[in-house]
Write an enzyme that holds these catalytic residues in place. Structure first.
Site, mmCIF file in Angstrom:
data_model
loop_
_atom_site.group_PDB
_atom_site.id
_atom_site.type_symbol
_atom_site.label_atom_id
_atom_site.label_comp_id
_atom_site.label_asym_id
_atom_site.label_seq_id
_atom_site.Cartn_x
_atom_site.Cartn_y
_atom_site.Cartn_z
ATOM 1 C CG ASN A 61 2.155 -8.807 35.210
ATOM 2 O OD1 ASN A 61 2.144 -8.912 36.428
ATOM 3 N ND2 ASN A 61 1.067 -8.523 34.509
ATOM 4 N NE ARG A 394 1.433 -15.221 46.220
ATOM 5 C CZ ARG A 394 2.662 -15.527 45.828
ATOM 6 N NH1 ARG A 394 3.685 -15.082 46.528
ATOM 7 N NH2 ARG A 394 2.871 -16.265 44.750
ATOM 8 N NE ARG A 424 8.768 -20.539 41.673
ATOM 9 C CZ ARG A 424 8.519 -21.235 40.586
ATOM 10 N NH1 ARG A 424 7.540 -20.887 39.786
ATOM 11 N NH2 ARG A 424 9.241 -22.274 40.287
ATOM 12 C CG HIS A 454 -1.952 -22.503 45.778
ATOM 13 N ND1 HIS A 454 -3.060 -22.433 44.956
ATOM 14 C CD2 HIS A 454 -1.345 -21.295 45.690
ATOM 15 C CE1 HIS A 454 -3.113 -21.241 44.386
ATOM 16 N NE2 HIS A 454 -2.092 -20.526 44.810
ATOM 17 C CE1 TYR A 487 -4.283 -8.927 43.216
ATOM 18 C CE2 TYR A 487 -3.952 -11.185 43.925
ATOM 19 C CZ TYR A 487 -3.436 -9.986 43.480
ATOM 20 O OH TYR A 487 -2.091 -9.866 43.290
ATOM 21 N NE ARG A 583 -6.155 -13.080 36.677
ATOM 22 C CZ ARG A 583 -4.886 -13.355 36.976
ATOM 23 N NH1 ARG A 583 -3.902 -12.713 36.371
ATOM 24 N NH2 ARG A 583 -4.593 -14.262 37.890
ATOM 25 C CG HIS A 611 -6.914 -14.517 42.463
ATOM 26 N ND1 HIS A 611 -7.101 -15.169 43.667
ATOM 27 C CD2 HIS A 611 -5.651 -14.797 42.082
ATOM 28 C CE1 HIS A 611 -5.998 -15.806 43.999
ATOM 29 N NE2 HIS A 611 -5.091 -15.600 43.059
#
Length: 713
Positions: A61, A394, A424, A454, A487, A583, A611
């Site tokens: 992270n 993703r 990214r 997204h 997730y 979160r 998530h």
């Protein structure tokens, strides 16, 4: 310029009046979030190898934070960018404060390693040993392993008049070596890249004590340097690591400068890995002074760009231990997702089931493969399918969904896939899949210039008799079968005509530049999502003033959108009860007298990564399920609401609303994994009893119970 033009028009149309209400600094709040991740490694209730995993996640992270956020701050500092809002910190002030806080965190990690993790691993017969502590048998094995496996892969690169300073890519770990010829006092610099084709920690077989021993790849190479530089004197060595800025959006916002977006992003990824600005240079304790000075001058770094870790850099990469130690007693109990009740019969036609009623799926408690993946794979193989359209932000390396899309195209179905090339850290994988999909005839679209795509949406069009029927999936998480096991995310499978018609219109916008900015049911950023959120918050405030039921429930990953925060403050002042599960970072200040007394913020960090994004507004309803409830892809951040294409769908079926609201209550009542944020921005972990069951365990129990009930029936 289409995307930028659209987002600017919508932003101007929907912008509330600006007011200076207090907010917390985004970057510093993110560091607090990562401290909560680090706590999982500190918490003795966490199984031993899971503590190791959380420590690795903490470091990972932090790397991403420096690449994305600190890199951006350094660029802002260079161009003298300044936020003029009251109380705002300058980029330089933020960089300095980040450095101070990170160094304190690293000191705590050093203590944790020395006093808890390494000793506790040793008690479990797992030893992270040094070369000097190996017996002769162990050293002989390591030397043989080095010569046969590692030595051929290494490429020492010296720097002299004929060899320039090597290009060093981001996140690569290197060993710098100071060399001398036997007949000279002059030092030469050489660099060895630690290969990523091997795990950082190598298991050494055989031990008289019965311990499982690991030695780091770095230590292995350091103790074999003379084999890499024969007849040279090793005058010094040190391990170092570079982090480069990835806060680069080449091509975004201009369709005149970029003729081929695919080639542009491909080139950008290559360039930034090797040439982007160095954000930090990391090294372990007691570095070689000559080598450190050489690196600083060659890389043109300032002292504040250099981070001395109080522990060796190999301890940043402990994930290989988790993977290579087969000890179930030192890990969380493995979880096998159950089938959603409506889809328990895996031989049934999934479209016939969806046609009967909407299906809500909750990952990872419920199976991704038997719901979302099944939806796409079934469509690919179904002769009645005419078209499949979906967005990919993703996905995994061996994605069954992508392979299904390729198969569908080869079978003659119309397949459209929008791939976001600027996801990214996943750009290379997305570029690979884009080329593979195009090769078999899939219509690949790269999104709207100026906006990241997204949203998590898919649609299937089928010919059923004489009619055309459309089905859709709208989710909160990526179409990624691996992260779907880790997730927590919601997804809706629906044939509701108003929703699927909106999804059809959405894909026309994504692929054909439709200017549609109004939808019957779904919320789409940057068109109407932010406006609907603000309007809904204001309506709750009005209802509270009228004495009607007024309540807001929000579950998101992060909150920084100042217009939304201002409206939440006003709603709190009007008496609206607001509970938020966030979160990551939260820039809103909860529980502050005269500002936010009615706002409560908690963060949940545990075995799964929270998530899912959910927004609920009571809307004056006496019964909770009468309110408006949405699931979607957008956090309440400026980048999501203004700079990205995001989608949220309403949950229309009362029983599905009740289920999500029940899950909310389980999360809100968590006495093991939850942290409460106070009015000073400080997070305090709840102290439940030793027998307290965390919300993740509770939801697994409930999923099993549902499955058992189906089996009994």
């Amino acid at each position: 310029m289409f995307g930028l033009r659209m987002s600017k028009v919508v932003a101007q149309k929907n912008s509330p009046v600006k007011e200076n209400m207090p907010t917390l600094n985004r970057e510093l709040e993110w560091l607090k979030f990562n401290e909560r991740v680090l706590f999982q490694a500190q918490d003795s209730r966490t199984p031993m190898l899971e503590r190791i995993k959380f420590l690795s996640i903490f470091h990972s992270n932090l790397d991403e934070f420096y690449m994305k956020r600190v890199g951006g701050l350094k660029r802002q500092h260079i161009v003298k960018y300044a936020d003029t809002s009251e109380g705002a910190m300058s980029p330089k002030q933020q960089i300095d404060e980040i450095r101070n806080r990170v160094q304190l965190q690293l000191v705590e990690v050093d203590r944790l390693l020395k006093e808890e993790l390494k000793p506790n691993l040793k008690k479990e017969n797992v030893s992270l040993t040094k070369w000097s502590r190996l017996d002769q048998e162990g050293k002989d094995w390591c030397n043989n392993y080095f010569e046969n496996n590692v030595f051929p892969v290494l490429t020492p690169m010296a720097v002299d008049q004929g060899h320039p300073f090597p290009l060093i890519s981001t996140l690569s770990t290197s060993i710098a070596v100071a060399l001398r010829h036997q007949d000279s006092n002059e030092k030469l610099f050489a660099r060895i890249k630690v290969p990523i084709s091997f795990p950082m920690w190598i298991r050494v077989p055989g031990s008289s004590s019965g311990q499982v021993r690991f030695i780091s790849m770095i230590d292995l190479i350091r103790n074999n340097l003379e084999k890499l530089f024969p007849k040279m004197e090793i005058a010094g060595f040190m391990t170092f690591r570079l982090i480069r800025n990835i806060d680069i959006e080449a091509g975004e916002g201009s369709d005149e400068d970029v003729e081929d977006l695919l080639d542009s992003i491909s080139e950008e990824v290559k360039q930034r890995k090797k040439f982007a600005q160095v954000v930090s240079l990391e090294h372990g304790p007691k570095p070689d002074k000559w080598l450190l000075k050489f690196l600083r001058l060659e890389l043109e770094l300032h002292e504040e760009d250099i981070y001395e870790y109080p522990y060796q850099l190999e301890y940043k990469e402990l994930m290989s231990l988790y993977s290579n130690i087969d000890r179930a007693d030192l890990k969380y109990q493995p979880w096998q997702p159950v089938s959603p009740p409506a889809l328990a019969d895996d031989t049934a036609n999934i479209f016939s089931i969806i046609k009967q009623k909407d299906i809500l799926v909750h990952h990872p408690y419920e199976s991704f493969s038997n719901s979302v993946e099944r939806f796409i794979v079934s469509a690919a193989d179904d002769p009645k399918t005419l078209a499949i359209k979906m967005t990919l932000y993703r996905t995994s390396q061996h994605s069954p969904i992508v392979k299904a899309l390729m198969r569908a195209a080869e079978l003659g179905k119309q397949v459209v896939c929008l791939i976001e090339l600027k996801a990214r850290l996943d750009e290379e994988r997305n570029i690979y899949w884009a080329k593979e999909l195009e090769r078999v005839g899939v219509h690949v679209v790269y999104g709207v210039i100026g906006l990241k795509t997204h949203c998590k949406t898919a649609m299937v069009v089928r010919r059923e008799g004489t009619k055309i029927k459309t089905y859709a999936h709208i989710g909160t998480g990526n179409y990624h079968p691996q992260t779907a096991k880790l997730y927590t995310d919601f997804g809706l499978l629906t044939a509701n005509k108003k929703i699927v018609n909106d999804v059809v219109e959405l894909f026309h916008f994504l692929t054909g530049r439709s200017l549609k900015d109004d939808y019957q049911k779904i919320l789409v950023a940057p068109m109407n999502l932010k406006k609907k959120i603000i309007d809904s918050i204001r309506k709750e405030a009005e209802n509270a003033k009228k004495g009607l039921p007024a309540e807001i429930l929000v579950k998101i990953n992060s909150l920084d959108e100042k217009d939304v925060i201002n409206e939440l403050y006003k709603a709190s002042a009007a008496g609206v009860k607001i509970q938020m599960i966030i979160r990551g970072f939260c820039c809103l200040i909860p529980g502050k007298k005269g500002l936010s007394e009615n706002i409560k913020v908690i963060s949940i960090i545990g075995p799964f990564l929270e998530h899912s994004r959910v927004y609920y507004f009571r809307n004056g309803s006496v019964e909770r399920e009468g309110g408006q409830l949405y699931i979607g892809s957008a956090d309440w951040m400026k980048r999501n609401l203004v700079g990205r294409v995001e989608v949220a769908t309403p949950i229309l079926e009362p029983e599905l609303k009740v289920r999500i609201l029940n899950i909310f209550e389980i999360l809100l009542q968590d006495q093991k994994l939850a942290w409460d944020m106070d009015s000073n921005g400080i997070y305090k972990q709840r102290k439940g009893s030793n027998n307290a069951i965390g919300s993740h365990d509770q939801l697994m129990i409930e999923a099993k119970n549902r499955q058992a009930t189906i089996g009994e029936n």
